[in-house]
Design an enzyme around this catalytic site. Structure first.
Site, PDB file in Angstrom:
ATOM      1  N   HIS A  46     -26.462  10.274  38.972  1.00 54.06           N
ATOM      2  CA  HIS A  46     -27.044  10.889  40.160  1.00 54.06           C
ATOM      3  C   HIS A  46     -26.220  10.558  41.400  1.00 54.06           C
ATOM      4  O   HIS A  46     -26.039  11.405  42.281  1.00 54.06           O
ATOM      5  CB  HIS A  46     -28.490  10.406  40.334  1.00 54.06           C
ATOM      6  CG  HIS A  46     -29.105  10.810  41.628  1.00 54.06           C
ATOM      7  ND1 HIS A  46     -29.237   9.934  42.686  1.00 54.06           N
ATOM      8  CD2 HIS A  46     -29.630  11.997  42.050  1.00 54.06           C
ATOM      9  CE1 HIS A  46     -29.820  10.557  43.689  1.00 54.06           C
ATOM     10  NE2 HIS A  46     -30.065  11.800  43.342  1.00 54.06           N
ATOM     11  N   GLU A  49     -23.263  12.786  41.594  1.00 52.69           N
ATOM     12  CA  GLU A  49     -23.690  14.099  42.080  1.00 52.69           C
ATOM     13  C   GLU A  49     -23.671  14.141  43.603  1.00 52.69           C
ATOM     14  O   GLU A  49     -23.187  15.099  44.214  1.00 52.69           O
ATOM     15  CB  GLU A  49     -25.091  14.413  41.557  1.00 52.69           C
ATOM     16  CG  GLU A  49     -25.704  15.678  42.106  1.00 52.69           C
ATOM     17  CD  GLU A  49     -27.191  15.561  42.351  1.00 52.69           C
ATOM     18  OE1 GLU A  49     -27.649  15.926  43.455  1.00 52.69           O
ATOM     19  OE2 GLU A  49     -27.902  15.099  41.443  1.00 52.69           O
ATOM     20  N   HIS A  50     -24.179  13.087  44.234  1.00 52.33           N
ATOM     21  CA  HIS A  50     -24.162  13.011  45.696  1.00 52.33           C
ATOM     22  C   HIS A  50     -22.738  12.962  46.242  1.00 52.33           C
ATOM     23  O   HIS A  50     -22.405  13.644  47.217  1.00 52.33           O
ATOM     24  CB  HIS A  50     -24.920  11.762  46.159  1.00 52.33           C
ATOM     25  CG  HIS A  50     -26.393  11.958  46.274  1.00 52.33           C
ATOM     26  ND1 HIS A  50     -27.094  11.695  47.431  1.00 52.33           N
ATOM     27  CD2 HIS A  50     -27.309  12.389  45.380  1.00 52.33           C
ATOM     28  CE1 HIS A  50     -28.387  11.949  47.237  1.00 52.33           C
ATOM     29  NE2 HIS A  50     -28.532  12.364  45.993  1.00 52.33           N
ATOM     30  N   GLU A 126     -33.977   7.848  49.151  1.00 55.72           N
ATOM     31  CA  GLU A 126     -34.524   8.809  48.185  1.00 55.72           C
ATOM     32  C   GLU A 126     -35.420   8.090  47.173  1.00 55.72           C
ATOM     33  O   GLU A 126     -36.477   8.597  46.800  1.00 55.72           O
ATOM     34  CB  GLU A 126     -33.375   9.524  47.470  1.00 55.72           C
ATOM     35  CG  GLU A 126     -33.818  10.688  46.610  1.00 55.72           C
ATOM     36  CD  GLU A 126     -32.644  11.429  45.985  1.00 55.72           C
ATOM     37  OE1 GLU A 126     -32.895  12.385  45.217  1.00 55.72           O
ATOM     38  OE2 GLU A 126     -31.482  11.060  46.243  1.00 55.72           O
TER      39      GLU A 126
END
Length: 407
Positions: A46, A49-50, A126
């Site tokens: 993840h 991905e950022h 997040e």
């Protein structure tokens, strides 16, 4: 018609030409998800991905965003437990530009250590946001209960403990393992031209990385229990049962059963718990299918003091289904609902692109829509009722209640 082309380097391009649409959706799917991480790496998929949005050798993060805003397009990404997807949707005459920007992000992201440090804080926020939202957090807790010894039960976002470990070197090493041609599918759908497909092949069809063998251990389902106290007015409950894998021949039968159980407004749980008893505003079930297993989950949110009653009513409803079976009419209605959802999804280039990309990546094959409709029509009441055995065992349970409540 869906067409698949395998480049010389092993990367697959899946395209669906839809000439009556004016948009094009393109997605790059990488078979790398949170289940591929070691405990020390949890969350790195993840995080990558950022980072692909944080600038390349020729574009800053702001320039990437502005280039899509200027053409009225959208660009985004998401990470799942088994794959990562980077996607964009634009007007058809901007398709080549979208492909070139995504390729630039995919191959030329600089992974600036200063940006990595900043993004750690973004992801930490997040994580905190998810934990603050009890109706999201209860699902995360359920996965931890169901698979306590397997990476598929770990949170996709990672944790505050693992984030500091993500350095440029760690990120590069992980991408070298998984961001390989054989592990990547480019899916494009809409009013596409042969030239755009050629551009995709030029940009993605020549890069080479050595494929690393990957071993997936079969997840071992656990019927455990999690209780968490949180400053919340409403209580939240999740029950989890073993499901079926993507390749299971009974997957459509289970989809029919899920609709009957809690997948629609006319479902057993919705009618019994919300309409008849007024016990909860939100109650539903869903099935998550993966390459080698699946999970059937039930969620309900209600007043904190009513959580025990909600759990009891859900379990009673499941017991009634197992003992009395199903009705022919509700099975037929569920099948029609599945077919309707499938066909309505054809009206979006994004949904077609996503469906084609996931099928190629996870299944290595494509089913024509008429074939799927036939498979749904072939689902029998006897087969659906036989799958009630999946919800006959002890479930995994996750509960979030107020700090004043007792377990």
């Amino acid at each position: 018609m869906v067409t698949t082309h395998t480049c010389e380097n092993g990367l697959r391009i899946v395209s669906e030409h839809i000439p009556h649409f004016r948009s094009v959706a393109v997605g790059v799917f990488v078979k790398a998800g949170s289940r591929d991480e070691t405990p020390e790496e949890n969350g790195i998929t993840h995080f990558i991905e950022h980072m692909l949005f944080k600038g390349t050798e020729t574009r800053t993060a702001k320039q990437i965003a502005r280039e899509f805003d200027r053409i009225g397009g959208d660009i985004n990404a998401y990470t799942s437990k088994e794959y990562t997807c980077y996607y964009a949707k634009v007007l058809d005459h901007h398709a080549e530009h979208a492909v070139r920007v995504i390729a630039d992000m995919f191959f030329n992201s600089v992974m600036d250590p200063a940006e990595i440090d900043k993004e750690r804080q973004v992801v930490l926020e997040e994580i905190s946001m998810t934990e603050d939202m009890a109706d999201d957090d209860v699902h995360e807790q359920l996965w931890r209960v169901m698979y306590p010894r397997h990476s598929i039960g770990a949170p996709i976002l990672g944790t505050a403990e693992t984030l500091p470990r993500f350095t440029k070197e760690k990120i590069t090493e992980f991408m070298d393992r998984f961001y390989t041609p054989e592990n990547t599918v480019v899916s494009i759908a809409g009013n596409i031209t042969p030239h755009v497909i050629k551009v995709v092949e030029e940009l993605f069809g020549s890069f080479r990385k050595k494929e690393t063998p990957k071993i997936h251990l079969l997840p071992d389902f656990s019927s455990g229990f999690s209780f968490k106290k949180k400053d919340t007015e409403q209580g939240h409950l999740c029950l989890g049962y073993p499901g079926l894998s993507l390749n299971d021949p009974d997957i459509y039968s289970l989809s029919v059963l899920n609709n009957i159980l809690g997948g629609s407004m006319s479902s057993r749980l919705f009618q019994e718990i919300r309409e008849e008893r007024g016990l909860a505003y939100s109650v539903y079930s869903y099935h998550s299918a993966y390459s080698d297993h699946g999970t059937l989950a039930i969620y309900g949110g209600t007043a904190d003091e009513q959580i025990p009653e909600l759990q009891e009513v859900i379990l009673q409803s499941l017991e009634t289904m197992r003992k009395q079976g199903l009705g022919q009419e509700e099975v037929l209605d569920s099948k029609e609902q599945l077919k309707g959802n499938l066909m309505l999804g054809l009206e979006s280039t994004s949904s077609r692109m996503s469906r084609n990309g996931k099928q190629e990546l996870m299944l290595g094959r494509h089913q024509e829509y008429d074939e799927i409709l036939s498979l749904i029509d072939a689902v029998s009441m006897e087969k659906v009722e036989s799958l009630l055995s999946l919800i006959s065992g002890q479930p995994a349970v996750s509960i979030i209640r107020s700090k004043e409540a007792s377990s």
